[in-house]
Design an enzyme around this catalytic site. Sequence first.
Site, PDB file in Angstrom:
ATOM      1  N   ASN A   9       3.904  -8.806   1.433  1.00 12.22           N
ATOM      2  CA  ASN A   9       3.194  -9.696   2.352  1.00 12.22           C
ATOM      3  C   ASN A   9       2.105  -8.891   3.050  1.00 12.22           C
ATOM      4  OD1 ASN A   9       2.327 -11.434   4.328  1.00 12.22           O
ATOM      5  ND2 ASN A   9       4.274 -11.537   5.436  1.00 12.22           N
ATOM      6  N   LYS A  11      -0.107  -9.929   5.022  1.00 14.03           N
ATOM      7  CA  LYS A  11      -0.474 -10.481   6.335  1.00 14.03           C
ATOM      8  C   LYS A  11      -2.008 -10.568   6.446  1.00 14.03           C
ATOM      9  CE  LYS A  11       3.901  -8.890   8.040  1.00 14.03           C
ATOM     10  NZ  LYS A  11       4.761  -8.499   9.156  1.00 14.03           N
ATOM     11  N   HIS A  95       7.426 -17.869   8.092  1.00 15.34           N
ATOM     12  CA  HIS A  95       7.472 -16.465   8.522  1.00 15.34           C
ATOM     13  C   HIS A  95       7.579 -16.430  10.049  1.00 15.34           C
ATOM     14  CE1 HIS A  95       6.288 -12.339   9.314  1.00 15.34           C
ATOM     15  NE2 HIS A  95       6.653 -12.081   8.072  1.00 15.34           N
ATOM     16  N   GLU A  97       6.092 -14.783  12.167  1.00 11.46           N
ATOM     17  CA  GLU A  97       4.795 -14.769  12.862  1.00 11.46           C
ATOM     18  C   GLU A  97       4.235 -16.189  12.951  1.00 11.46           C
ATOM     19  OE1 GLU A  97       3.173 -11.641  10.415  1.00 11.46           O
ATOM     20  OE2 GLU A  97       4.660 -10.314  11.324  1.00 11.46           O
ATOM     21  N   GLU A 167      14.632 -11.967   7.736  1.00 14.29           N
ATOM     22  CA  GLU A 167      13.780 -10.995   8.413  1.00 14.29           C
ATOM     23  C   GLU A 167      14.144 -10.953   9.900  1.00 14.29           C
ATOM     24  OE1 GLU A 167       9.923 -10.510   5.743  1.00 14.29           O
ATOM     25  OE2 GLU A 167       9.541 -11.506   7.638  1.00 14.29           O
ATOM     26  N   GLY A 173       7.636  -4.645  11.512  1.00 15.99           N
ATOM     27  CA  GLY A 173       6.498  -3.852  11.986  1.00 15.99           C
ATOM     28  C   GLY A 173       6.869  -2.861  13.084  1.00 15.99           C
ATOM     29  N   SER A 213      10.501  -3.608   8.074  1.00 18.59           N
ATOM     30  CA  SER A 213      10.354  -2.150   7.949  1.00 18.59           C
ATOM     31  C   SER A 213      11.019  -1.567   6.695  1.00 18.59           C
ATOM     32  CB  SER A 213      10.879  -1.443   9.205  1.00 18.59           C
ATOM     33  OG  SER A 213      10.125  -1.848  10.345  1.00 18.59           O
TER      34      SER A 213
HETATM   35  P1  13P Z   1       7.032  -4.847   7.826  1.00 16.63           P
HETATM   36  O1  13P Z   1       7.519  -4.393   6.483  1.00 16.63           O
HETATM   37  O2  13P Z   1       5.672  -4.356   8.162  1.00 16.63           O
HETATM   38  O3  13P Z   1       8.051  -4.593   8.899  1.00 16.63           O
HETATM   39  O4  13P Z   1       6.877  -6.465   7.725  1.00 16.63           O
HETATM   40  C1  13P Z   1       7.922  -7.234   7.267  1.00 16.63           C
HETATM   41  C2  13P Z   1       7.475  -8.624   7.080  1.00 16.63           C
HETATM   42  O5  13P Z   1       7.208  -9.340   8.034  1.00 16.63           O
HETATM   43  C3  13P Z   1       7.298  -9.118   5.699  1.00 16.63           C
HETATM   44  O6  13P Z   1       7.081 -10.492   5.669  1.00 16.63           O
END
Ligand code: 13P
Length: 252
Positions: A9, A11, A95, A97, A167, A173, A213
Site C-alpha cells: 500500500n 498510500k 483502511h 486512514e 491492521e 507507521g 510496520s
Molecule cells: P506501515 O507498514 O507503514 O506501518 O503501514 C501499514 C499499512 O497501513 C498498510 O495498509
Amino acid sequence: MRIPIIGGNWKMHRGIPKDAKEMLEALIPLVKDVRNVDIVIVPPFTALSIIDIVEGTNIKIGAQNMYFEEKGAFTGEISPLFLKEIGCEYVVLGHSERRDIFKENDELINKKLKKALSMELKPIVCIGEHLEDREQGKTKEIIKGQFEGTFNGISKEEITKIVIAYEPIWAIGTGKTATPEQADEVHQYIRELLGNNYDKQTAESVRIQYGGSVKPNNASELFQKENIDGGLVGGASLDANSFADIIKAAQK
Ligand code: 13P
C-alpha cells in the site's frame, strides 16, 4: 491451503507515474521467480497506469479506495467501473486512514464492499483497533463490531472472495509491530468469527493479512504463524529491495 498475499500500500507516495514505474522496474526482476504468493501493488490513482508495466508478470494492481456508485455527480470520487475497465484487480476498502481521517464508517464500507463484489473487483477489507481499545481490553469487541458492520449481508460465497487485513492502528507507521503472538491471537479470533457467522470450512479458506510496520526483519516470524496469510505493507513497500524481501518471506 491458503496462498499468502502480500500487498504494497503506497498510500500517498510514488503517485507520479515516472516514480511508480522506476520502483516497479526494480521490483519485477527481484520477484519474478516467486511462486505461491499473490503480490499486489496498491499505488495512488494517478499511478494506476503501471498496470501496463506489470502485464505478464506475477504482480497485480489494486486501488486504495472506490465509491459505491458507477457514475454520476460525485466530485472527487473514483468509480469501480473505471477501475475495472483499466484492469485493476483488487481494491482496498476501509483502511484505518479512511476510517479515521475521512470518517468512513462500517455502513459506508459495507456499501462499497457489496459494489466491489458485484463488479468482480477483489476486496481487501481492513479492520483493526486503536491503542486505547487494546489498553482497555476491548480489542475483540472492536474487531467483532467492525466485522459484523462491514460484512453485514455478505454471503458465504462472497466472503471467500474477500481478503481481510488485520491492521492494529497503533502499529501503523509507528515502527511498533504487533508481536507474532499478538497478531495471531486476533487473526485466530477473526477466523472464529468467520466460523460462527459462516462455517468452519469457510473460516479456513479466507485469507487474513497482517498490516502494521511489517519490515524485512520481522516478516518471516509473522508469516510463520498459522493464521497469518501474508501482509499489507506500507512504508517498506516503497523500496524494491525491502518489499521483495518481505514477499520472499511469505513463500512457504
Ligand atoms: P506501515 O507498514 O507503514 O506501518 O503501514 C501499514 C499499512 O497501513 C498498510 O495498509
